[in-house]
Motif scaffolding. Structure first.
Motif, PDB file in Angstrom:
ATOM      1  N   SER A 139      48.028 -11.985 -10.975  1.00  0.00           N
ATOM      2  CA  SER A 139      46.370 -11.404 -10.862  1.00  0.00           C
ATOM      3  C   SER A 139      46.092 -10.256 -10.844  1.00  0.00           C
ATOM      4  CB  SER A 139      44.932 -12.351  -9.522  1.00  0.00           C
ATOM      5  OG  SER A 139      45.402 -13.742  -9.860  1.00  0.00           O
ATOM      6  N   ARG A 141      48.419  -7.984 -11.206  1.00  0.00           N
ATOM      7  CA  ARG A 141      49.609  -7.409 -12.826  1.00  0.00           C
ATOM      8  C   ARG A 141      48.282  -7.609 -13.939  1.00  0.00           C
ATOM      9  NH1 ARG A 141      51.739  -9.813 -17.625  1.00  0.00           N
ATOM     10  NH2 ARG A 141      52.911  -8.513 -18.572  1.00  0.00           N
ATOM     11  N   VAL A 142      47.758  -7.925 -13.819  1.00  0.00           N
ATOM     12  CA  VAL A 142      46.307  -8.585 -15.226  1.00  0.00           C
ATOM     13  C   VAL A 142      45.754  -7.233 -14.673  1.00  0.00           C
ATOM     14  CG1 VAL A 142      44.431  -9.022 -15.965  1.00  0.00           C
ATOM     15  CG2 VAL A 142      46.364 -10.271 -15.200  1.00  0.00           C
ATOM     16  N   ILE A 145      47.131  -3.380 -15.178  1.00  0.00           N
ATOM     17  CA  ILE A 145      47.449  -3.210 -16.276  1.00  0.00           C
ATOM     18  C   ILE A 145      46.020  -2.762 -16.859  1.00  0.00           C
ATOM     19  CG2 ILE A 145      47.311  -4.444 -18.711  1.00  0.00           C
ATOM     20  CD1 ILE A 145      49.415  -6.311 -17.562  1.00  0.00           C
ATOM     21  N   LEU A 146      45.078  -3.899 -16.353  1.00  0.00           N
ATOM     22  CA  LEU A 146      43.528  -3.700 -17.130  1.00  0.00           C
ATOM     23  C   LEU A 146      42.785  -1.906 -16.758  1.00  0.00           C
ATOM     24  CD1 LEU A 146      41.531  -7.012 -17.117  1.00  0.00           C
ATOM     25  CD2 LEU A 146      42.253  -5.613 -19.554  1.00  0.00           C
ATOM     26  N   THR A 158      50.864  -0.259 -22.687  1.00  0.00           N
ATOM     27  CA  THR A 158      50.685  -1.287 -21.685  1.00  0.00           C
ATOM     28  C   THR A 158      48.833  -2.276 -22.777  1.00  0.00           C
ATOM     29  OG1 THR A 158      49.318  -0.635 -20.916  1.00  0.00           O
ATOM     30  CG2 THR A 158      51.393  -1.629 -19.475  1.00  0.00           C
ATOM     31  N   LEU A 162      46.989  -6.577 -24.381  1.00  0.00           N
ATOM     32  CA  LEU A 162      45.465  -6.680 -24.685  1.00  0.00           C
ATOM     33  C   LEU A 162      45.061  -7.230 -25.768  1.00  0.00           C
ATOM     34  CD1 LEU A 162      44.451  -3.726 -22.379  1.00  0.00           C
ATOM     35  CD2 LEU A 162      44.944  -5.873 -21.496  1.00  0.00           C
ATOM     36  N   TYR A 167      42.335  -8.932 -21.313  1.00  0.00           N
ATOM     37  CA  TYR A 167      43.872  -9.720 -20.999  1.00  0.00           C
ATOM     38  C   TYR A 167      43.648 -10.854 -21.178  1.00  0.00           C
ATOM     39  CZ  TYR A 167      48.477 -10.726 -19.180  1.00  0.00           C
ATOM     40  OH  TYR A 167      49.578 -10.944 -19.128  1.00  0.00           O
ATOM     41  N   LEU A 169      44.873 -14.752 -20.279  1.00  0.00           N
ATOM     42  CA  LEU A 169      45.902 -15.530 -19.735  1.00  0.00           C
ATOM     43  C   LEU A 169      46.530 -16.218 -20.524  1.00  0.00           C
ATOM     44  CD1 LEU A 169      43.581 -16.012 -16.448  1.00  0.00           C
ATOM     45  CD2 LEU A 169      44.832 -14.027 -17.293  1.00  0.00           C
ATOM     46  N   GLU A 174      49.766 -17.374 -14.412  1.00  0.00           N
ATOM     47  CA  GLU A 174      48.955 -16.463 -15.045  1.00  0.00           C
ATOM     48  C   GLU A 174      47.560 -18.023 -15.558  1.00  0.00           C
ATOM     49  OE1 GLU A 174      50.287 -12.587 -17.601  1.00  0.00           O
ATOM     50  OE2 GLU A 174      49.103 -14.521 -18.646  1.00  0.00           O
TER      51      GLU A 174
END
Length: 310
Positions: A139, A141-142, A145-146, A158, A162, A167, A169, A174
């Motif tokens: 969670s 990491r997502v 990234i966002l 990154t 997307l 993002y 899953l 994930e």
């Protein structure tokens, strides 16, 4: 001595600067270029260093182990929207050596959960906001990234991870995370303990057309000795034997190995230029890294960093 490309460019540059200095009063100002050769020892044989072994990480390691179990020695494994293995990774199975590959075998519409975030003003951050580093890795990491995508307005490496601004899953870890269960849907997550860079999380189930990636293994060697030759032919960038280097070049390389780095500013010495030529980076005018050297029965990783000083 025949002038090298670097010396020729330096001479031409010096002539140009001198001419401009006469016209515009630039004096003796001239930029210098620094070349730093970094070398570090690798405590492994070329064969062992080349082999890929998944770790115990559930996010990346577990899907890789699942894929390898399926494809070795001659099977196939299909995933949707992601590749569990790197292409051209070397692996071993019962004394035989293989290289992994992926081929696209179609597309498939499927339901996936897609995560998006909306920035939250500092004054609107609730007391029960979650800290990103307190979340489990899949969670966290997502969200990170966002966050990077939002902060850079899409100008980030990154962004390729997307789908638009969301993002998807996809990996097993994930799809089992707190994001996938909906526990974080609508929650505010902050990037720092003081509440800076806060985002409200939105998770929606959407239909996504996913690319099918099928992994397989190609046999490259039937025993360790043959595989060693494969590694030397594909992964080792420079191989030095006794007598390959002149005395000045050997002195430069030995110092770089002993100290971890060796630096000169243009104009470079003959010994340093000969060392760079032997390493296959003699005509590099930009930085390179991740190169491998086999010298005196030892394995090294080397890099060249080039910077200009005014």
């Amino acid at each position: 001595m025949v002038p090298t490309r670097r010396r020729t460019l330096q001479a031409a540059g010096a002539t140009t600067v001198a001419a401009l200095a006469g016209c515009f009063g630039l004096g003796d100002s001239e930029s210098k270029t620094e070349y730093a050769l970094d070398i570090e020892s690798i405590d492994a044989s070329p064969v062992d260093h080349a082999l890929y072994r998944p770790d115990d990480d559930p996010l990346f390691g577990a899907p890789a182990r699942t894929a390898l179990d399926a494809i070795l020695p001659d099977g196939r494994h299909t995933t949707y929207g992601y590749r569990p293995l790197s292409d051209e990774a070397y692996v071993e199975h019962e004394g035989t050596y293989y290289q992994t590959e992926h081929v696209v075998t179609g597309r498939e519409p499927m339901q996936r959960r897609v995560v998006r975030v909306d920035p939250v003003p500092d004054e609107d951050v609730p007391d029960d906001a979650a800290l990103v580093d307190d979340l489990e890795r899949p969670s966290a990491r997502v969200i990170k990234i966002l966050h990077t995508y939002t902060l850079s307005e899409g100008e980030t490496s990154t962004a390729e991870l997307l789908r638009g601004d969301g993002y998807v899953l996809r990996r097993p870890a994930e799809r089992e995370s707190r994001l996938a269960t909906g526990e974080l849907d609508g929650r505010v997550v902050t990037m720092t303990e003081d509440g800076a860079w806060a985002y409200r999380v939105r998770v929606a189930r959407e239909q996504v057309v996913e690319t099918a990636h099928t992994a397989l293994a190609i046999e490259v060697a039937s025993d360790r000795e043959r595989f060693r030759e494969v590694v030397f032919g594909s992964r080792i960038d420079a191989i030095l034997e006794d007598g390959d280097l002149s005395t000045p070049a050997r002195a430069v390389l030995d110092e770089a190995i002993a100290r971890g780095t060796y630096t000169e500013t243009t104009p470079l010495s003959d010994g340093f230029e000969a060392t760079l030529d032997a390493l296959g980076i003699g005509h590099v005018d930009d930085s390179v890294n991740g190169k491998l050297l086999w010298d005196a029965d030892a394995l090294y990783r080397y890099a060249l960093y080039v910077s200009t000083e005014d």
